[in-house]
Write an enzyme that holds these catalytic residues in place. Structure first.
Site, PDB file in Angstrom:
ATOM      1  N   VAL A  87       0.943  -1.220  -0.006  1.00  0.00           N
ATOM      2  CA  VAL A  87       0.201   0.038   0.004  1.00  0.00           C
ATOM      3  C   VAL A  87       0.901   1.228  -0.043  1.00  0.00           C
ATOM      4  O   VAL A  87       1.690   1.440   0.995  1.00  0.00           O
ATOM      5  CB  VAL A  87      -0.903  -0.102   1.040  1.00  0.00           C
ATOM      6  CG1 VAL A  87      -1.689   1.350   1.298  1.00  0.00           C
ATOM      7  CG2 VAL A  87      -1.802  -1.043   1.007  1.00  0.00           C
ATOM      8  N   ARG A  95      -3.530  12.921   0.622  1.00  0.00           N
ATOM      9  CA  ARG A  95      -4.785  13.419   1.182  1.00  0.00           C
ATOM     10  C   ARG A  95      -5.675  13.922   0.251  1.00  0.00           C
ATOM     11  O   ARG A  95      -6.469  15.031   0.109  1.00  0.00           O
ATOM     12  CB  ARG A  95      -4.422  14.946   1.777  1.00  0.00           C
ATOM     13  CG  ARG A  95      -3.441  14.856   3.079  1.00  0.00           C
ATOM     14  CD  ARG A  95      -4.133  14.188   4.233  1.00  0.00           C
ATOM     15  NE  ARG A  95      -3.169  13.883   5.507  1.00  0.00           N
ATOM     16  CZ  ARG A  95      -2.529  13.103   5.785  1.00  0.00           C
ATOM     17  NH1 ARG A  95      -2.425  11.777   4.692  1.00  0.00           N
ATOM     18  NH2 ARG A  95      -1.601  13.122   6.699  1.00  0.00           N
ATOM     19  N   GLY A  97      -7.818  11.122  -0.524  1.00  0.00           N
ATOM     20  CA  GLY A  97      -8.777  10.029  -0.858  1.00  0.00           C
ATOM     21  C   GLY A  97      -8.567   8.507  -1.520  1.00  0.00           C
ATOM     22  O   GLY A  97      -9.258   7.759  -1.662  1.00  0.00           O
ATOM     23  N   LEU A  98      -7.302   8.539  -2.186  1.00  0.00           N
ATOM     24  CA  LEU A  98      -6.775   7.666  -2.996  1.00  0.00           C
ATOM     25  C   LEU A  98      -6.698   6.307  -2.415  1.00  0.00           C
ATOM     26  O   LEU A  98      -7.324   5.037  -2.647  1.00  0.00           O
ATOM     27  CB  LEU A  98      -5.611   7.641  -3.764  1.00  0.00           C
ATOM     28  CG  LEU A  98      -5.547   8.776  -4.578  1.00  0.00           C
ATOM     29  CD1 LEU A  98      -4.146   9.064  -5.143  1.00  0.00           C
ATOM     30  CD2 LEU A  98      -6.428   8.881  -5.558  1.00  0.00           C
ATOM     31  N   LEU A  99      -6.197   6.156  -1.051  1.00  0.00           N
ATOM     32  CA  LEU A  99      -6.167   4.823  -0.068  1.00  0.00           C
ATOM     33  C   LEU A  99      -7.542   4.438   0.099  1.00  0.00           C
ATOM     34  O   LEU A  99      -7.966   3.429   0.203  1.00  0.00           O
ATOM     35  CB  LEU A  99      -5.492   5.066   1.013  1.00  0.00           C
ATOM     36  CG  LEU A  99      -5.567   3.867   2.251  1.00  0.00           C
ATOM     37  CD1 LEU A  99      -4.759   2.617   1.426  1.00  0.00           C
ATOM     38  CD2 LEU A  99      -4.655   4.103   3.386  1.00  0.00           C
ATOM     39  N   THR A 100      -8.605   5.356   0.442  1.00  0.00           N
ATOM     40  CA  THR A 100      -9.850   5.149   0.750  1.00  0.00           C
ATOM     41  C   THR A 100     -10.591   4.496  -0.427  1.00  0.00           C
ATOM     42  O   THR A 100     -11.155   3.424  -0.209  1.00  0.00           O
ATOM     43  CB  THR A 100     -10.528   6.389   1.361  1.00  0.00           C
ATOM     44  OG1 THR A 100     -10.132   6.884   2.312  1.00  0.00           O
ATOM     45  CG2 THR A 100     -12.003   5.904   1.470  1.00  0.00           C
ATOM     46  N   TYR A 128      -4.941   2.638   9.584  1.00  0.00           N
ATOM     47  CA  TYR A 128      -5.713   1.907   9.336  1.00  0.00           C
ATOM     48  C   TYR A 128      -7.049   1.771  10.256  1.00  0.00           C
ATOM     49  O   TYR A 128      -7.907   1.082   9.713  1.00  0.00           O
ATOM     50  CB  TYR A 128      -5.281   0.463   9.083  1.00  0.00           C
ATOM     51  CG  TYR A 128      -4.177   0.370   8.060  1.00  0.00           C
ATOM     52  CD1 TYR A 128      -4.507   0.395   6.581  1.00  0.00           C
ATOM     53  CD2 TYR A 128      -3.006   0.612   8.196  1.00  0.00           C
ATOM     54  CE1 TYR A 128      -3.810   0.550   5.694  1.00  0.00           C
ATOM     55  CE2 TYR A 128      -1.784   0.784   7.100  1.00  0.00           C
ATOM     56  CZ  TYR A 128      -2.428   0.642   5.863  1.00  0.00           C
ATOM     57  OH  TYR A 128      -1.484   0.677   4.944  1.00  0.00           O
ATOM     58  N   PHE A 418       4.453  -9.164   5.797  1.00  0.00           N
ATOM     59  CA  PHE A 418       3.840  -9.471   4.485  1.00  0.00           C
ATOM     60  C   PHE A 418       3.371  -7.941   3.799  1.00  0.00           C
ATOM     61  O   PHE A 418       3.365  -7.105   4.701  1.00  0.00           O
ATOM     62  CB  PHE A 418       2.798 -10.379   4.301  1.00  0.00           C
ATOM     63  CG  PHE A 418       1.661 -10.273   5.307  1.00  0.00           C
ATOM     64  CD1 PHE A 418       0.510  -9.495   4.685  1.00  0.00           C
ATOM     65  CD2 PHE A 418       1.291 -10.804   6.480  1.00  0.00           C
ATOM     66  CE1 PHE A 418      -0.719  -8.993   5.729  1.00  0.00           C
ATOM     67  CE2 PHE A 418       0.348 -10.652   7.207  1.00  0.00           C
ATOM     68  CZ  PHE A 418      -0.882  -9.845   7.014  1.00  0.00           C
TER      69      PHE A 418
END
Length: 418
Positions: A87, A95, A97-100, A128, A418
């Site tokens: 990730v 900031r 919102g791409l991870l969301t 997380y 991992f």
């Protein structure tokens, strides 16, 4: 600044792999460009649909990957897990919102597949929890001051009739998988390892240009059965008075019996020139210090959260594990992600078996799905979480009852990263 809508989040195609890999390297502050040999090795992990990228103007600027995994729960059963890894978001696109977007896509797919939980190893603590993950296991590293251990420096081998042998990578690939299966079936928090894991850890597949072949030690019992194995490296450091001051670093150590663990730790402390042993990531209640005549010779140098869990199916998660007492508890589970919220009755019988089903009865405890993950493998106390305001008692004494049901005599542990 590119708008959120202009950034395309989608599954990776094989021709885009080199660009995705470059973005991942940048995110982890590695050298951006990988050799063709390393790229080819990393393609072995590519699974269509489970490697996701965010693309801005045709260039990958965020990465996300998941893969199938099994997680051992209290009692020895396993549940299917969605293991999240790789990730990253480029520093130019934070900031937004791409991870969301990537996480919501992956968790929805995992829920649809029937995975019971999602798992990950968090590089940073604050990220997380907002996606429903909670730290379900922790890890500890010890540094052993070998001269202080009290062990006999003339020691030549185990005193229980077993033996230690040094082996090569091929032996590890042959003997290791079966040994690890024995460990993980008995260790809550342990996860599965596929054939590729063993090829990577022994250098048959190389993800990095700086792979250094470790030493491999195997413990065999008096009956000749392989019960333990360790991989370790050593540096080359000498003092001004021409005294060896080397440190051995354990990459991993598996022991399916206390005798195997004791023999391997004693062996590591007996290697000529080694004055310190770094234990690598171990269970927080590992027996290691007490295998030494002077336990103070093993000093804790790292202690931190480790495996994070996100529960996707509360009924199956609570129904899969065993319990320390008979009892019944109604849980009100809140879930901002909309995947697992609801009210559930946990029922445990005297033989340890448990079941869980939705209910309309009044709740005994209210907690977020992330806090349920923290309690699920038995490592944390509901009483402690209530004191911190992270669990709310709706019935007096419910947190103490939850501890009687959920807590375990030995702490869960995940040996892997991992």
């Amino acid at each position: 600044m590119t708008s959120r809508a202009a950034v395309d989040v989608r599954p990776l195609t094989e021709p885009e792999f080199a660009d995705w890999n470059r973005a991942m390297n940048i995110g982890f502050l590695r050298e951006p460009t990988s050799s063709e040999e390393i790229l080819e090795a990393r393609r072995a992990q590519f699974t269509p649909g489970r490697s996701v990228g965010a693309f801005d103007g045709g260039r990958c600027i965020a990465t996300f990957r998941s893969f199938a995994q099994e997680l051992t729960v209290v009692g020895g059963a396993t549940v299917p897990a969605d293991a999240v890894t790789n990730v990253t978001v480029a520093p130019t696109h934070r900031r937004r919102g791409l991870l969301t977007r990537m996480m919501e896509r992956d968790l929805a797919a995992a829920k649809e597949r029937g995975d019971v939980v999602a798992t990950l190893i968090a590089a940073e603590y604050p990220i997380y929890g907002r996606y429903g993950f909670g730290p379900a296991t922790s890890t500890t590293e010890w540094t052993i001051d070998v001269p202080r251990t009290g062990l006999d420096p003339r020691r030549s081998g185990p005193e229980d009739g077993g033996r230690i042998d040094l082996v090569d990578a091929e032996d590890v690939r042959r003997l290791g998988p079966g040994l690890h299966e024995r460990l993980r079936r008995a260790q809550p928090g342990a996860v599965s390892r596929d054939e590729l894991w063993w090829r990577i850890t022994t250098g048959a597949v190389r993800f990095h240009s700086t792979f250094h072949e470790p030493y491999y030690a195997v413990y065999r019992s008096a009956g000749g059965e392989v019960e333990g194995m360790a991989a370790y490296t050593a540096d080359d450091h000498w003092g001004d008075a021409k005294q060896p001051l080397n440190t051995a670093r354990v990459k991993w150590l598996i022991g399916v019996t206390p005798a195997a663990e004791r023999a391997l730790w004693h062996y590591l402390c007996s290697v000529d020139w080694v004055v310190k042993v770094k234990s690598g990531w171990r269970a927080p209640d590992d027996l290691l210090p007490h295998f030494l005549p002077d336990p103070r010779a093993a000093a804790v140098t790292t202690q931190a959260d480790w495996l994070w869990v996100r529960i996707l199916d509360v009924e199956r998660a609570l129904g899969a594990r065993t319990y320390g007492a008979a009892g019944s508890l109604v849980l009100e589970v809140t879930d901002g992600g909309g995947l697992s919220g609801g009210r559930y009755r946990l029922q445990a019988s005297a033989d340890g078996a448990g079941s869980c089903a939705r209910t309309t009865e009044r709740a005994d405890l209210t907690l977020d799905v992330a806090e349920l993950a923290v309690l699920w493998l038995g490592d944390e106390s509901a009483v402690r979480l209530a004191a911190l305001g992270r669990v709310r008692e709706e019935r007096a004494g419910a947190a103490r009852q939850a501890d009687a049901l959920l807590r375990t005599s030995r702490r869960p542990w995940c040996p892997d990263i991992f």
